[in-house]
Design a protein around this motif. Structure first.
Motif, PDB file in Angstrom:
ATOM      1  N   VAL A 129      -1.038  -7.942  -4.277  1.00 18.40           N
ATOM      2  CA  VAL A 129      -2.013  -6.846  -4.316  1.00 18.40           C
ATOM      3  C   VAL A 129      -1.240  -5.545  -4.122  1.00 18.40           C
ATOM      4  O   VAL A 129      -0.429  -5.421  -3.206  1.00 18.40           O
ATOM      5  N   PHE A 130      -1.508  -4.568  -4.983  1.00 17.52           N
ATOM      6  CA  PHE A 130      -0.835  -3.279  -4.974  1.00 17.52           C
ATOM      7  C   PHE A 130      -1.900  -2.202  -4.961  1.00 17.52           C
ATOM      8  O   PHE A 130      -2.704  -2.127  -5.892  1.00 17.52           O
ATOM      9  N   THR A 131      -1.972  -1.372  -3.915  1.00 18.48           N
ATOM     10  CA  THR A 131      -2.947  -0.280  -3.898  1.00 18.48           C
ATOM     11  C   THR A 131      -2.239   1.059  -3.753  1.00 18.48           C
ATOM     12  O   THR A 131      -1.231   1.178  -3.054  1.00 18.48           O
ATOM     13  N   LEU A 132      -2.783   2.057  -4.421  1.00 20.26           N
ATOM     14  CA  LEU A 132      -2.243   3.414  -4.393  1.00 20.26           C
ATOM     15  C   LEU A 132      -3.305   4.361  -3.846  1.00 20.26           C
ATOM     16  O   LEU A 132      -4.490   4.187  -4.128  1.00 20.26           O
ATOM     17  N   GLU A 133      -2.868   5.345  -3.107  1.00 15.53           N
ATOM     18  CA  GLU A 133      -3.754   6.421  -2.666  1.00 15.53           C
ATOM     19  C   GLU A 133      -2.997   7.731  -2.837  1.00 15.53           C
ATOM     20  O   GLU A 133      -2.059   8.023  -2.096  1.00 15.53           O
TER      21      GLU A 133
ATOM     22  N   SER B  29      -3.014  -8.056  -8.545  1.00 11.98           N
ATOM     23  CA  SER B  29      -4.096  -7.056  -8.505  1.00 11.98           C
ATOM     24  C   SER B  29      -3.533  -5.669  -8.227  1.00 11.98           C
ATOM     25  O   SER B  29      -2.659  -5.504  -7.373  1.00 11.98           O
ATOM     26  N   VAL B  30      -4.044  -4.665  -8.949  1.00  9.16           N
ATOM     27  CA  VAL B  30      -3.640  -3.269  -8.780  1.00  9.16           C
ATOM     28  C   VAL B  30      -4.901  -2.428  -8.723  1.00  9.16           C
ATOM     29  O   VAL B  30      -5.848  -2.652  -9.483  1.00  9.16           O
ATOM     30  N   GLY B  31      -4.927  -1.447  -7.824  1.00 11.76           N
ATOM     31  CA  GLY B  31      -6.076  -0.552  -7.759  1.00 11.76           C
ATOM     32  C   GLY B  31      -5.773   0.675  -6.919  1.00 11.76           C
ATOM     33  O   GLY B  31      -4.688   0.825  -6.380  1.00 11.76           O
ATOM     34  N   GLY B  32      -6.741   1.548  -6.850  1.00 16.49           N
ATOM     35  CA  GLY B  32      -6.607   2.764  -6.063  1.00 16.49           C
ATOM     36  C   GLY B  32      -6.554   3.999  -6.938  1.00 16.49           C
ATOM     37  O   GLY B  32      -6.975   3.996  -8.096  1.00 16.49           O
ATOM     38  N   ASN B  33      -6.007   5.054  -6.380  1.00 16.77           N
ATOM     39  CA  ASN B  33      -5.941   6.356  -7.018  1.00 16.77           C
ATOM     40  C   ASN B  33      -4.475   6.736  -7.157  1.00 16.77           C
ATOM     41  O   ASN B  33      -3.822   7.044  -6.164  1.00 16.77           O
TER      42      ASN B  33
ATOM     43  N   GLN C 102       0.851  -1.188   0.000  1.00 16.84           N
ATOM     44  CA  GLN C 102       0.000   0.000   0.000  1.00 16.84           C
ATOM     45  C   GLN C 102       0.887   1.239   0.000  1.00 16.84           C
ATOM     46  O   GLN C 102       1.697   1.420   0.906  1.00 16.84           O
ATOM     47  N   PHE C 103       0.715   2.085  -1.016  1.00 15.25           N
ATOM     48  CA  PHE C 103       1.418   3.367  -1.074  1.00 15.25           C
ATOM     49  C   PHE C 103       0.385   4.470  -0.924  1.00 15.25           C
ATOM     50  O   PHE C 103      -0.574   4.535  -1.684  1.00 15.25           O
ATOM     51  N   SER C 104       0.584   5.345   0.051  1.00 16.18           N
ATOM     52  CA  SER C 104      -0.306   6.476   0.281  1.00 16.18           C
ATOM     53  C   SER C 104       0.527   7.749   0.334  1.00 16.18           C
ATOM     54  O   SER C 104       1.523   7.815   1.072  1.00 16.18           O
ATOM     55  N   LEU C 105       0.131   8.750  -0.451  1.00 17.38           N
ATOM     56  CA  LEU C 105       0.847  10.023  -0.513  1.00 17.38           C
ATOM     57  C   LEU C 105       2.344   9.798  -0.682  1.00 17.38           C
ATOM     58  O   LEU C 105       3.165  10.326   0.064  1.00 17.38           O
TER      59      LEU C 105
ATOM     60  N   GLU D 132      -8.228   1.248  -1.621  1.00 17.56           N
ATOM     61  CA  GLU D 132      -8.460   1.214  -0.174  1.00 17.56           C
ATOM     62  C   GLU D 132      -9.636   2.098   0.239  1.00 17.56           C
ATOM     63  O   GLU D 132     -10.413   1.735   1.114  1.00 17.56           O
ATOM     64  N   THR D 133      -9.755   3.288  -0.380  1.00 17.21           N
ATOM     65  CA  THR D 133     -10.736   4.267   0.105  1.00 17.21           C
ATOM     66  C   THR D 133     -11.681   4.797  -0.964  1.00 17.21           C
ATOM     67  O   THR D 133     -12.601   5.542  -0.636  1.00 17.21           O
ATOM     68  N   SER D 134     -11.445   4.444  -2.230  1.00 18.60           N
ATOM     69  CA  SER D 134     -12.271   5.027  -3.294  1.00 18.60           C
ATOM     70  C   SER D 134     -12.210   4.143  -4.537  1.00 18.60           C
ATOM     71  O   SER D 134     -11.379   3.237  -4.618  1.00 18.60           O
ATOM     72  N   PRO D 135     -13.068   4.423  -5.512  1.00 17.28           N
ATOM     73  CA  PRO D 135     -12.973   3.704  -6.774  1.00 17.28           C
ATOM     74  C   PRO D 135     -11.586   3.904  -7.406  1.00 17.28           C
ATOM     75  O   PRO D 135     -10.959   4.956  -7.218  1.00 17.28           O
ATOM     76  N   SER D 136     -11.123   2.922  -8.136  1.00 18.71           N
ATOM     77  CA  SER D 136      -9.808   3.020  -8.781  1.00 18.71           C
ATOM     78  C   SER D 136      -9.829   4.062  -9.888  1.00 18.71           C
ATOM     79  O   SER D 136     -10.753   4.131 -10.687  1.00 18.71           O
ATOM     80  N   ARG D 137      -8.771   4.844  -9.899  1.00 18.67           N
ATOM     81  CA  ARG D 137      -8.544   5.837 -10.944  1.00 18.67           C
ATOM     82  C   ARG D 137      -7.040   5.883 -11.176  1.00 18.67           C
ATOM     83  O   ARG D 137      -6.300   6.554 -10.459  1.00 18.67           O
ATOM     84  N   LEU D 138      -6.594   5.098 -12.157  1.00 21.06           N
ATOM     85  CA  LEU D 138      -5.171   4.981 -12.448  1.00 21.06           C
ATOM     86  C   LEU D 138      -4.843   5.720 -13.737  1.00 21.06           C
ATOM     87  O   LEU D 138      -5.527   5.558 -14.745  1.00 21.06           O
ATOM     88  N   SER D 139      -3.805   6.509 -13.696  1.00 20.23           N
ATOM     89  CA  SER D 139      -3.342   7.232 -14.873  1.00 20.23           C
ATOM     90  C   SER D 139      -2.013   6.608 -15.312  1.00 20.23           C
ATOM     91  O   SER D 139      -1.099   6.463 -14.512  1.00 20.23           O
ATOM     92  N   ILE D 140      -1.931   6.233 -16.585  1.00 22.81           N
ATOM     93  CA  ILE D 140      -0.720   5.649 -17.143  1.00 22.81           C
ATOM     94  C   ILE D 140      -0.139   6.662 -18.123  1.00 22.81           C
ATOM     95  O   ILE D 140      -0.811   7.033 -19.085  1.00 22.81           O
TER      96      ILE D 140
END
Length: 124
Positions: free
Chosen positions: A62-66, A82-86, A44-47, A106-114
């Motif tokens: 599992v990889f999540t971004l915030e 699995s990848v998800g998050g913002n 989990q990566f946050s900020l 973790e906290t919201s729908p996934s929105r990934l920018s590539i």
């Protein structure tokens, strides 16, 4: 967190458990560099802004971004799990056959920018 950044002899950071990177105070963004990441657990990566030279994921990872960015210095971030998050991937991203782009983080729908090439043969 700096793991063998700019080192010639690269010893991987191996994660098979839970690994979380987030600041104590929400006003600061963590700057991190990991030369070689071998990941099979929950990450989990946050900020956080994380530079990855090499990354290897397994189908059960599992990889999540915030609100985080991953800068990819190799050819592509090849996701087998699995990848998800913002968050933002600076470089190319490949969602492999076993890969899953999750609907939610973790906290919201996934929105990934590539910011470069994107390909997927997995589930979205």
């Amino acid at each position: 967190l700096l793991v063998n950044c700019n080192a010639n002899d690269i010893t991987p950071l191996m994660n098979s458990g839970t690994f979380s990177l987030s600041p104590d105070n929400n006003n600061n963004i963590i700057q991190s560099c990991i030369n070689d990441l071998r990941h099979s657990g929950l990450m989990q990566f946050s900020l956080s802004n994380v530079t990855l030279q090499q990354v290897d994921t397994t189908s059960d990872s599992v990889f999540t971004l915030e609100e985080s960015s991953i800068i990819i210095e190799q050819d592509s971030f090849d996701s087998n799990g699995s990848v998800g998050g913002n968050g933002n991937f600076v470089g190319s991203f490949t969602n492999s056959n076993s890969g899953i782009i999750m609907a939610n983080g973790e906290t919201s729908p996934s929105r990934l920018s590539i910011e470069n090439n994107f390909s997927s043969s997995g589930t979205m």
